[in-house]
Design a protein around this motif. Sequence first.
Motif, PDB file in Angstrom:
ATOM      1  N   GLY A 110       0.815  -1.206   0.000  1.00  0.00           N
ATOM      2  CA  GLY A 110       0.000   0.000   0.000  1.00  0.00           C
ATOM      3  C   GLY A 110       0.848   1.254   0.000  1.00  0.00           C
ATOM      4  N   ILE A 111       1.934   1.242   0.785  1.00  0.00           N
ATOM      5  CA  ILE A 111       2.851   2.382   0.824  1.00  0.00           C
ATOM      6  C   ILE A 111       3.476   2.588  -0.553  1.00  0.00           C
ATOM      7  N   VAL A 112       3.888   1.482  -1.183  1.00  0.00           N
ATOM      8  CA  VAL A 112       4.470   1.561  -2.531  1.00  0.00           C
ATOM      9  C   VAL A 112       3.437   2.091  -3.520  1.00  0.00           C
ATOM     10  N   GLY A 113       2.188   1.666  -3.352  1.00  0.00           N
ATOM     11  CA  GLY A 113       1.124   2.133  -4.235  1.00  0.00           C
ATOM     12  C   GLY A 113       0.907   3.633  -4.134  1.00  0.00           C
ATOM     13  N   TYR A 114       0.910   4.140  -2.896  1.00  0.00           N
ATOM     14  CA  TYR A 114       0.787   5.586  -2.704  1.00  0.00           C
ATOM     15  C   TYR A 114       1.951   6.312  -3.377  1.00  0.00           C
ATOM     16  N   ALA A 150       3.744   5.279  -5.922  1.00  0.00           N
ATOM     17  CA  ALA A 150       3.635   5.169  -7.379  1.00  0.00           C
ATOM     18  C   ALA A 150       2.624   6.164  -7.953  1.00  0.00           C
ATOM     19  N   LEU A 151       1.598   6.485  -7.160  1.00  0.00           N
ATOM     20  CA  LEU A 151       0.586   7.436  -7.622  1.00  0.00           C
ATOM     21  C   LEU A 151       1.095   8.871  -7.617  1.00  0.00           C
ATOM     22  N   GLY A 152       2.127   9.119  -6.839  1.00  0.00           N
ATOM     23  CA  GLY A 152       2.695  10.461  -6.778  1.00  0.00           C
ATOM     24  C   GLY A 152       1.745  11.492  -6.208  1.00  0.00           C
ATOM     25  N   LEU A 153       0.937  11.078  -5.222  1.00  0.00           N
ATOM     26  CA  LEU A 153      -0.060  11.984  -4.645  1.00  0.00           C
ATOM     27  C   LEU A 153       0.593  13.089  -3.826  1.00  0.00           C
ATOM     28  N   ARG A 188       3.943  10.917   3.364  1.00  0.00           N
ATOM     29  CA  ARG A 188       4.106  11.008   1.915  1.00  0.00           C
ATOM     30  C   ARG A 188       5.191  10.026   1.524  1.00  0.00           C
ATOM     31  N   ALA A 189       5.039   9.412   0.366  1.00  0.00           N
ATOM     32  CA  ALA A 189       6.030   8.451  -0.113  1.00  0.00           C
ATOM     33  C   ALA A 189       6.349   8.747  -1.567  1.00  0.00           C
ATOM     34  N   SER A 190       7.604   8.549  -1.937  1.00  0.00           N
ATOM     35  CA  SER A 190       8.008   8.765  -3.319  1.00  0.00           C
ATOM     36  C   SER A 190       9.000   7.684  -3.727  1.00  0.00           C
ATOM     37  N   LEU A 191       8.911   7.259  -4.974  1.00  0.00           N
ATOM     38  CA  LEU A 191       9.847   6.277  -5.502  1.00  0.00           C
ATOM     39  C   LEU A 191      11.096   6.993  -5.989  1.00  0.00           C
TER      40      LEU A 191
END
Length: 230
Positions: A195-199, A201-204, A221-224
């Motif tokens: 779920g964290i990776v999904g957030y 990937a969406l770049g919200l 907030r999470a970023s790849l």
Amino acid sequence: MKQQHDSRPSPDALTPSTHPPSTLQPERHARLVTLSAPAMEDLHRQLDSPSVTVILTDSAGTVLRAIGTRPRAADTIAPQGIGIAAPILPPAGGLLGFIDVDISQLGWLTHANALVQTAARIIEHRLIESEPEGFLLLRFHRYPAVLGTPLEALTLFDAEGCVLAANRVALELLASCTEDGATDAPACFTTHWRGIVGYAALGLRQPFTLRDRRGMQYSARASLRRGAHP
């Protein structure tokens, strides 16, 4: 003069770099000097004394950069000889350097120490934030307004969710929410790693809710990292 040590958790348990130290040391030193420059210059300005020298060293005490009038001519300063010092935790873990200030002429030691500690945290935050390695960068805090500042918890993960680097705020939170000292996302958070990776990937732009094993709730907030794929 007695050295003041930071007693907060060390990053020794974090995953070390897989690259040979001999090949990365000059590069790390150059990167540290570059990213430290603004904070060092601002620290020297705030201390506002002609007797003050702001010094950046590696873990062996070798001076990498100095701003101000050097208190001694040697290129190496023993850690025990430092007046006020704050360790900088590098992404690879361990003690990379000190910010040092000669406070012999200063009567406001508590304030000077706070300035040094703050500058070190700013540098540490920038080192992790701009680290090219890793898969996902996670920012979290109880207060959304803190996100994007050195006061936030900042953690760099690999693709499996293991911690590669974390600032002091994150280290304290991660250490307190796991009983066995594990440093990976599944052990620390009830929010699923996927779920964290999904957030990420969406770049919200809007923060999402992150929960740890103690039931604490954070804005996150999470970023790849560049080139990373979920």
